[in-house]
Design a protein around this motif. Structure first.
Motif, PDB file in Angstrom:
ATOM      1  N   THR A 110      12.515  10.500 -24.618  1.00  0.00           N
ATOM      2  CA  THR A 110      13.224  10.287 -25.885  1.00  0.00           C
ATOM      3  C   THR A 110      14.550  11.034 -25.883  1.00  0.00           C
ATOM      4  OG1 THR A 110      11.109  10.056 -27.037  1.00  0.00           O
ATOM      5  CG2 THR A 110      13.024  10.492 -28.391  1.00  0.00           C
ATOM      6  N   GLY A 111      14.528  12.260 -25.410  1.00  0.00           N
ATOM      7  CA  GLY A 111      15.761  13.049 -25.339  1.00  0.00           C
ATOM      8  C   GLY A 111      16.797  12.420 -24.427  1.00  0.00           C
ATOM      9  N   TYR A 112      16.359  11.944 -23.265  1.00  0.00           N
ATOM     10  CA  TYR A 112      17.276  11.283 -22.333  1.00  0.00           C
ATOM     11  C   TYR A 112      17.845  10.005 -22.937  1.00  0.00           C
ATOM     12  CZ  TYR A 112      15.112  14.314 -18.783  1.00  0.00           C
ATOM     13  OH  TYR A 112      14.657  15.386 -18.072  1.00  0.00           O
ATOM     14  N   THR A 113      16.983   9.241 -23.609  1.00  0.00           N
ATOM     15  CA  THR A 113      17.424   7.985 -24.209  1.00  0.00           C
ATOM     16  C   THR A 113      18.461   8.226 -25.294  1.00  0.00           C
ATOM     17  OG1 THR A 113      15.263   7.004 -23.747  1.00  0.00           O
ATOM     18  CG2 THR A 113      16.637   5.897 -25.386  1.00  0.00           C
ATOM     19  N   VAL A 114      18.219   9.205 -26.152  1.00  0.00           N
ATOM     20  CA  VAL A 114      19.172   9.535 -27.212  1.00  0.00           C
ATOM     21  C   VAL A 114      20.492   9.996 -26.604  1.00  0.00           C
ATOM     22  CG1 VAL A 114      19.641  11.159 -29.097  1.00  0.00           C
ATOM     23  CG2 VAL A 114      17.424  10.023 -28.959  1.00  0.00           C
ATOM     24  N   THR A 115      20.425  10.813 -25.566  1.00  0.00           N
ATOM     25  CA  THR A 115      21.634  11.292 -24.896  1.00  0.00           C
ATOM     26  C   THR A 115      22.454  10.130 -24.348  1.00  0.00           C
ATOM     27  OG1 THR A 115      20.549  13.368 -24.306  1.00  0.00           O
ATOM     28  CG2 THR A 115      22.502  12.759 -23.044  1.00  0.00           C
ATOM     29  N   VAL A 116      21.790   9.186 -23.705  1.00  0.00           N
ATOM     30  CA  VAL A 116      22.496   8.038 -23.132  1.00  0.00           C
ATOM     31  C   VAL A 116      23.117   7.185 -24.229  1.00  0.00           C
ATOM     32  CG1 VAL A 116      22.162   5.852 -21.904  1.00  0.00           C
ATOM     33  CG2 VAL A 116      21.170   7.958 -20.996  1.00  0.00           C
TER      34      VAL A 116
ATOM     35  N   ARG B 295       0.842  -1.207   0.000  1.00  0.00           N
ATOM     36  CA  ARG B 295       0.000   0.000   0.000  1.00  0.00           C
ATOM     37  C   ARG B 295       0.874   1.253   0.000  1.00  0.00           C
ATOM     38  NH1 ARG B 295      -4.507  -1.865   4.357  1.00  0.00           N
ATOM     39  NH2 ARG B 295      -5.697  -3.176   2.921  1.00  0.00           N
ATOM     40  N   ASN B 296       1.933   1.225   0.792  1.00  0.00           N
ATOM     41  CA  ASN B 296       2.851   2.364   0.842  1.00  0.00           C
ATOM     42  C   ASN B 296       3.568   2.540  -0.492  1.00  0.00           C
ATOM     43  OD1 ASN B 296       2.205   2.959   3.477  1.00  0.00           O
ATOM     44  ND2 ASN B 296       3.924   1.803   4.337  1.00  0.00           N
ATOM     45  N   VAL B 297       3.976   1.441  -1.099  1.00  0.00           N
ATOM     46  CA  VAL B 297       4.629   1.516  -2.408  1.00  0.00           C
ATOM     47  C   VAL B 297       3.677   2.120  -3.424  1.00  0.00           C
ATOM     48  CG1 VAL B 297       5.509   0.141  -4.331  1.00  0.00           C
ATOM     49  CG2 VAL B 297       6.252  -0.367  -2.008  1.00  0.00           C
ATOM     50  N   SER B 298       2.446   1.647  -3.430  1.00  0.00           N
ATOM     51  CA  SER B 298       1.445   2.179  -4.362  1.00  0.00           C
ATOM     52  C   SER B 298       1.226   3.672  -4.138  1.00  0.00           C
ATOM     53  CB  SER B 298       0.139   1.411  -4.185  1.00  0.00           C
ATOM     54  OG  SER B 298      -0.850   1.907  -5.016  1.00  0.00           O
ATOM     55  N   SER B 299       1.144   4.067  -2.894  1.00  0.00           N
ATOM     56  CA  SER B 299       0.949   5.477  -2.558  1.00  0.00           C
ATOM     57  C   SER B 299       2.121   6.329  -3.042  1.00  0.00           C
ATOM     58  CB  SER B 299       0.785   5.622  -1.051  1.00  0.00           C
ATOM     59  OG  SER B 299       0.791   6.971  -0.678  1.00  0.00           O
ATOM     60  N   GLU B 300       3.334   5.853  -2.830  1.00  0.00           N
ATOM     61  CA  GLU B 300       4.520   6.603  -3.252  1.00  0.00           C
ATOM     62  C   GLU B 300       4.638   6.665  -4.774  1.00  0.00           C
ATOM     63  OE1 GLU B 300       6.621   8.447  -1.413  1.00  0.00           O
ATOM     64  OE2 GLU B 300       5.330   7.966   0.290  1.00  0.00           O
ATOM     65  N   MET B 301       4.257   5.602  -5.450  1.00  0.00           N
ATOM     66  CA  MET B 301       4.352   5.582  -6.918  1.00  0.00           C
ATOM     67  C   MET B 301       3.404   6.603  -7.551  1.00  0.00           C
ATOM     68  SD  MET B 301       6.756   3.619  -7.735  1.00  0.00           S
ATOM     69  CE  MET B 301       6.540   3.275  -9.455  1.00  0.00           C
ATOM     70  N   ARG B 302       2.286   6.901  -6.885  1.00  0.00           N
ATOM     71  CA  ARG B 302       1.373   7.928  -7.402  1.00  0.00           C
ATOM     72  C   ARG B 302       1.979   9.326  -7.300  1.00  0.00           C
ATOM     73  NH1 ARG B 302      -2.444   5.754  -3.861  1.00  0.00           N
ATOM     74  NH2 ARG B 302      -3.123   3.789  -4.719  1.00  0.00           N
ATOM     75  N   LYS B 303       2.940   9.501  -6.399  1.00  0.00           N
ATOM     76  CA  LYS B 303       3.581  10.805  -6.198  1.00  0.00           C
ATOM     77  C   LYS B 303       4.732  11.054  -7.174  1.00  0.00           C
ATOM     78  CE  LYS B 303       2.709  10.621  -1.228  1.00  0.00           C
ATOM     79  NZ  LYS B 303       3.364  10.567   0.086  1.00  0.00           N
ATOM     80  N   VAL B 304       5.164  10.027  -7.856  1.00  0.00           N
ATOM     81  CA  VAL B 304       6.319  10.144  -8.751  1.00  0.00           C
ATOM     82  C   VAL B 304       5.962  11.016  -9.951  1.00  0.00           C
ATOM     83  CG1 VAL B 304       7.866   8.867 -10.299  1.00  0.00           C
ATOM     84  CG2 VAL B 304       7.283   7.932  -8.060  1.00  0.00           C
ATOM     85  N   SER B 305       6.879  11.889 -10.307  1.00  0.00           N
ATOM     86  CA  SER B 305       6.710  12.721 -11.494  1.00  0.00           C
ATOM     87  C   SER B 305       7.400  12.017 -12.666  1.00  0.00           C
ATOM     88  CB  SER B 305       7.335  14.094 -11.256  1.00  0.00           C
ATOM     89  OG  SER B 305       7.328  14.850 -12.444  1.00  0.00           O
ATOM     90  N   TRP B 306       6.619  11.361 -13.484  1.00  0.00           N
ATOM     91  CA  TRP B 306       7.169  10.596 -14.594  1.00  0.00           C
ATOM     92  C   TRP B 306       7.498  11.527 -15.755  1.00  0.00           C
ATOM     93  CZ3 TRP B 306       8.510   5.851 -13.420  1.00  0.00           C
ATOM     94  CH2 TRP B 306       7.866   5.230 -12.367  1.00  0.00           C
ATOM     95  N   PRO B 307       8.593  11.275 -16.493  1.00  0.00           N
ATOM     96  CA  PRO B 307       8.939  12.142 -17.627  1.00  0.00           C
ATOM     97  C   PRO B 307       7.945  11.975 -18.779  1.00  0.00           C
ATOM     98  CG  PRO B 307      10.413  10.249 -17.549  1.00  0.00           C
ATOM     99  CD  PRO B 307       9.553  10.186 -16.324  1.00  0.00           C
ATOM    100  N   LYS B 308       7.770  13.049 -19.502  1.00  0.00           N
ATOM    101  CA  LYS B 308       6.912  13.005 -20.693  1.00  0.00           C
ATOM    102  C   LYS B 308       7.655  12.264 -21.804  1.00  0.00           C
ATOM    103  CE  LYS B 308       3.942  15.638 -18.642  1.00  0.00           C
ATOM    104  NZ  LYS B 308       3.129  14.927 -17.714  1.00  0.00           N
ATOM    105  N   ARG B 309       6.931  11.881 -22.845  1.00  0.00           N
ATOM    106  CA  ARG B 309       7.526  11.112 -23.938  1.00  0.00           C
ATOM    107  C   ARG B 309       8.690  11.857 -24.582  1.00  0.00           C
ATOM    108  NH1 ARG B 309       6.199   6.786 -27.154  1.00  0.00           N
ATOM    109  NH2 ARG B 309       4.206   6.550 -26.115  1.00  0.00           N
ATOM    110  N   LYS B 310       8.545  13.172 -24.798  1.00  0.00           N
ATOM    111  CA  LYS B 310       9.608  13.951 -25.429  1.00  0.00           C
ATOM    112  C   LYS B 310      10.865  13.981 -24.561  1.00  0.00           C
ATOM    113  CE  LYS B 310      10.362  18.385 -27.675  1.00  0.00           C
ATOM    114  NZ  LYS B 310       9.797  19.695 -28.004  1.00  0.00           N
ATOM    115  N   GLU B 311      10.687  14.167 -23.244  1.00  0.00           N
ATOM    116  CA  GLU B 311      11.827  14.166 -22.320  1.00  0.00           C
ATOM    117  C   GLU B 311      12.511  12.803 -22.309  1.00  0.00           C
ATOM    118  OE1 GLU B 311      10.483  17.176 -18.755  1.00  0.00           O
ATOM    119  OE2 GLU B 311       9.613  15.164 -18.820  1.00  0.00           O
TER     120      GLU B 311
END
Length: 61
Positions: A27-33, A9-25
């Motif tokens: 893609t940019g990070y993946t290309v950089t890596v 339950r705590n894991v689920s609660s914390e995962m809702r708080k995560v700020s996930w990157p947008k698709r464009k971000e």
């Protein structure tokens, strides 16, 4: 078993708080890596060749 349920339950609660990157971000990070890893791999392969040839030259092989 209660503590395991509470943990998930705590894991689920914390995962809702995560700020996930947008698709464009993402893609940019993946290309950089990928570009960075490729450049570093080529660099270290070149350094390895130089060192290998130097050692062969010094040892007369």
């Amino acid at each position: 078993m209660t503590s395991l349920t509470q943990f998930f339950r705590n894991v689920s609660s914390e995962m809702r708080k995560v700020s996930w990157p947008k698709r464009k971000e993402l893609t940019g990070y993946t290309v950089t890596v990928i570009v960075t890893v490729t450049i570093l791999a080529l660099f270290f392969a070149g350094i390895d060749q130089i060192i290998s040839r130097s050692v062969r030259f010094i040892l007369g092989l």
